[in-house]
Scaffold this motif. Sequence first.
Motif: not given
Length: 424
Positions: A113-127, A340-351
Amino acid sequence: MRRAYLDNNATTPLAPEVFEAMKPYWLADYGNASSIHWYGQRAKAAMEEGREQVARLIGAQPKEVVFTAGGTESDNAAIFGVVGAASSASKHVVTTTIEHHAVLSTARALEERGISVTYVPVDSSGVVDPAAVGQAIQPNTVLISVMHANNELGTIQPIEEVGRIAREYDIWFHTDAVQTVGRIPIDVDRLGVDLLSLSAHKLYGPKGVGALYIRRGTPLSPLLYGGHHERDRRAGTENVPGIVGLGKAAELACEHMQDDAINVAALRDRLEEGILCSVPLASTNGDIRHRVPGTTNISFDGIEGEGLVIALDLQGVACSTGAACSSGSIESSHVLTAIGRTREQARSSIRFSLGRYSAPEDVDYTLAVLPEMVERLRARSPKKLSAISHQLSAGTAKSLHASPGDHDWRVSVGGLRDMLKADS
Ligand code: PLP
């Protein structure tokens, strides 16, 4: 077969006390809370008690609590509401890369809708770094939305610091607290938030009901138009049994929070340590010091997380690959790639996410079956694993969302079962 439910971040079981509290409002006390007769007034009184119970849990005034159909609606109402009410010609929103899709997809809709958004990154610990949130602020920023705890990692975000920055710049501040309300203490004043989303089914309440805390004086355009319900802030006949259930769940959370947190964290730690000791090449994701009590997210090198979820399900253990709504899609988790996990690492993860009703036996049983499952899956060649995962992805999605009688799900599970049998 023994079953262990370790997916409390997806949804929690309904507390028996909540079920009992809701019962009369399905049966005898079925009035519309807007009706002026006896039936309506009984429903209204129960609803207002629910509002007080929710307000008490988060340190708010009852009038600041608006009932919704859950966390997704609360997030949408907060974000579209603040942006819609802002009068400036150009508007900007700050959020983070690890938000739940209820926030991220809403932010994308704003961009369309034309509104700008900034997505602030997180560090490797997820914070997220509060200073980075501050740096993202522009003269036309109307809203900051940062989640309280991440649903995949459990990591708790520095909301108080972000709240101070939001106040300093006079910007409305929303937090998605769906994963923290009822699990860790919350005080909206201490956090410095203007809006806070919560959902009943994450705190042993019913599905399809939640609330949005709206600090007095926060301008908000309504998401829904209709009758004058909820003081014109959310149109639609209120879900009285659901609200009663949410209220009771909030009351129980006030009573049990401390004990729950201690017990659940101890079980989570026992599970996590057990896995790390018994499974080679397993590692945790995200900051393990600042996280909600029940959550652990673990990568198992060389396996597909989806395959492991299915293999564990066949043994009666329920867990998940991150957000339930994206399970079954072959996309990697946006949260794990954001840290910062690779695609493979991300796909090998379980919660694994534990809760009030998790028992030591659930942990022991999981620890008894998991290492062998990982070993078997690892014994498959990576190429074959990837092919199997692709074949299963459509069926997996159905397995996690559709009825057990679904044909494709059976075929997929059958295929996996055959594969595991062939291995043994
Ligand atoms: N926000 C977070 C962080 C969540 O974990 C969820 C659900 O998983 C939601 C929002 C959506 O809540 P609901 O399922 O009540 O719509």
